[in-house]
Design a protein around this motif. Structure first.
Motif, mmCIF file in Angstrom:
data_model
loop_
_atom_site.group_PDB
_atom_site.id
_atom_site.type_symbol
_atom_site.label_atom_id
_atom_site.label_comp_id
_atom_site.label_asym_id
_atom_site.label_seq_id
_atom_site.Cartn_x
_atom_site.Cartn_y
_atom_site.Cartn_z
ATOM 1 N N UNK A 215 22.672 -1.822 -93.640
ATOM 2 C CA UNK A 215 21.606 -2.834 -93.686
ATOM 3 C C UNK A 215 21.790 -3.875 -92.591
ATOM 4 N N UNK A 216 23.048 -4.295 -92.352
ATOM 5 C CA UNK A 216 23.295 -5.302 -91.327
ATOM 6 C C UNK A 216 23.061 -4.740 -89.939
ATOM 7 N N UNK A 221 19.388 -4.837 -85.183
ATOM 8 C CA UNK A 221 18.383 -4.237 -84.299
ATOM 9 C C UNK A 221 17.074 -5.010 -84.370
ATOM 10 N N UNK A 222 16.666 -5.354 -85.581
ATOM 11 C CA UNK A 222 15.376 -6.020 -85.762
ATOM 12 C C UNK A 222 15.422 -7.481 -85.338
ATOM 13 N N UNK A 245 15.210 -1.865 -97.827
ATOM 14 C CA UNK A 245 14.411 -2.806 -97.043
ATOM 15 C C UNK A 245 14.734 -4.249 -97.427
ATOM 16 N N UNK A 246 14.957 -4.495 -98.716
ATOM 17 C CA UNK A 246 15.300 -5.846 -99.166
ATOM 18 C C UNK A 246 16.660 -6.264 -98.639
ATOM 19 N N UNK A 247 17.619 -5.317 -98.612
ATOM 20 C CA UNK A 247 18.951 -5.621 -98.075
ATOM 21 C C UNK A 247 18.869 -5.931 -96.584
ATOM 22 N N UNK A 248 18.023 -5.193 -95.869
ATOM 23 C CA UNK A 248 17.834 -5.457 -94.445
ATOM 24 C C UNK A 248 17.193 -6.827 -94.245
ATOM 25 N N UNK A 253 17.957 -12.529 -89.341
ATOM 26 C CA UNK A 253 17.847 -13.958 -89.046
ATOM 27 C C UNK A 253 16.954 -14.108 -87.827
ATOM 28 N N UNK A 254 15.819 -14.782 -88.001
ATOM 29 C CA UNK A 254 14.863 -14.975 -86.916
ATOM 30 C C UNK A 254 14.671 -16.464 -86.650
#
Length: 358
Positions: A215-216, A221-222, A245-248, A253-254
């Motif tokens: 997930x991390x 990447x995102x 998806x929730x874990x990702x 952090x954006x």
């Protein structure tokens, strides 16, 4: 009357008497031989057995009880026959020979030999045992031998030993503390062998190729992706695997997270780590795209610096989307770097504590 059998090799051996009772399984025969050696004052590297093998050996010791002379003779005869058929195998290298004999040799001689051969010294077992959490230590201790538990507690620091004792049931704790007095005359060699046995029983963790969780790694990447790409991937992930998806999402952090997941006093550290022109470009774009984080960032700077930044943001003018998103990404990358070194802290997403409590 006992007869004699002459095998093909010509060596005479006593035949098995017919009244010696049922044939014992191999592990129990091994347990009998081991007990014979130990009762004569010998020693064996039993810690080299697997954890399962050591547990089986202790179980066989308990189940065998008393072995009569006839059965003992049969077991010895079987051993003699096996040895006559297969012979003995010795280590093929000096290092292997030393590994086999070192528990029976003088420690100083072993150290000298290791130095001469350029061999590393095996790691001491007790630090590995002492590093285990209390619950794992208790699971490692044999219930039927409180003396071993007493030795373990004696090798731990007082706080850790108290934690282990606290997690024991009352009867076990009482037996262990009573057994403490029987450890007064133990030799250092015996304590070292017990430590080796326990360390060998610790389940080994398989090495993994990646340090971070899946997930991390996806989140990292995102973090560097554009908001449009990030949102599209998260939406698709949610359709395929909502839990993943929730874990990702929790690991992402954006720039938008700055307002809710960065402490105010850390803002000054972040701005010092980012070139002025990139900070101005990111803020000039974000004052429209992410106004909450922009206002939070400026509010936690000195009035003079905030005023200077606002003036440069006006001079910057309109920032193209691609350049603005790239500048915001460099700000969040800087925050990630500072978080990795412990200079700033990224707080949990809002509502995460309530979710854990639920």
């Amino acid at each position: 009357m006992t007869t004699t059998v002459i095998p093909a090799g010509g060596t005479s051996m006593p035949a098995k008497p017919a009244d010696m009772g049922p044939v014992l399984p191999g592990p129990q025969k091994a347990a009998i031989i081991i007990q014979m050696i130990l009762s004569e004052g010998g020693s064996l590297p039993l810690s080299s057995l697997s954890a399962r093998g050591q547990a089986r050996l202790m179980q066989d010791f308990v189940e065998l009880g008393r072995v009569d002379r006839a059965t003992l003779s049969l077991v010895v005869a079987d051993l003699e026959r096996d040895l006559s058929m297969s012979g003995l195998s010795f280590p093929r290298s000096v290092a292997d020979a030393l590994s086999t004999l070192e528990s029976h040799l003088n420690p100083e001689v072993v150290d000298n030999l290791r130095g001469q051969l350029g061999l590393s010294t095996p790691p001491a077992p007790w630090p590995k045992v002492a590093a285990l959490p209390a619950e794992q230590l208790i699971a490692l201790l044999p219930d039927e031998d409180p003396k071993i538990a007493a030795i373990v507690l004696s090798k731990l620091d007082p706080d850790k030993a108290s934690e282990v004792l606290e997690d024991m049931d009352p009867d076990q704790a009482t037996q262990v503390t009573l057994a403490m007095q029987s450890t007064a005359t133990l030799s250092p060699d015996m304590v070292a062998r017990i430590g080796t046995m326990l360390a060998a029983a610790i389940p080994s963790e398989k090495p993994t190729a990646f340090k971070d969780t899946p997930a991390l790694r996806v989140a990292n990447l995102l973090n560097a992706a554009t908001p449009d790409k990030r949102d599209a991937v998260l939406a698709s992930l949610t359709d395929q695997d909502a839990a993943f998806a929730e874990a990702v999402r929790a690991s992402i952090f954006t720039f938008a997270d700055i307002a809710t997941r960065i402490a105010g006093p850390d803002i000054a550290k972040i701005t010092r780590d980012v070139p002025q022109e990139e900070l101005v470009m990111a803020l000039a774009y974000a004052q429209v795209a992410e106004p909450a984080s922009t206002d939070f960032l400026l509010a936690n700077l000195s009035q003079r610096m905030a005023a200077a930044l606002r003036e440069e943001m006006e001079e910057q003018g309109e920032v193209p989307k691609k350049a603005g998103e790239a500048a915001m990404g460099r700000i969040t990358s800087a925050i990630r770097r500072l978080a990795d070194t412990g200079e700033v802290t990224i707080l949990a997403p809002p509502g995460a504590e309530e979710d854990e409590a639920a």
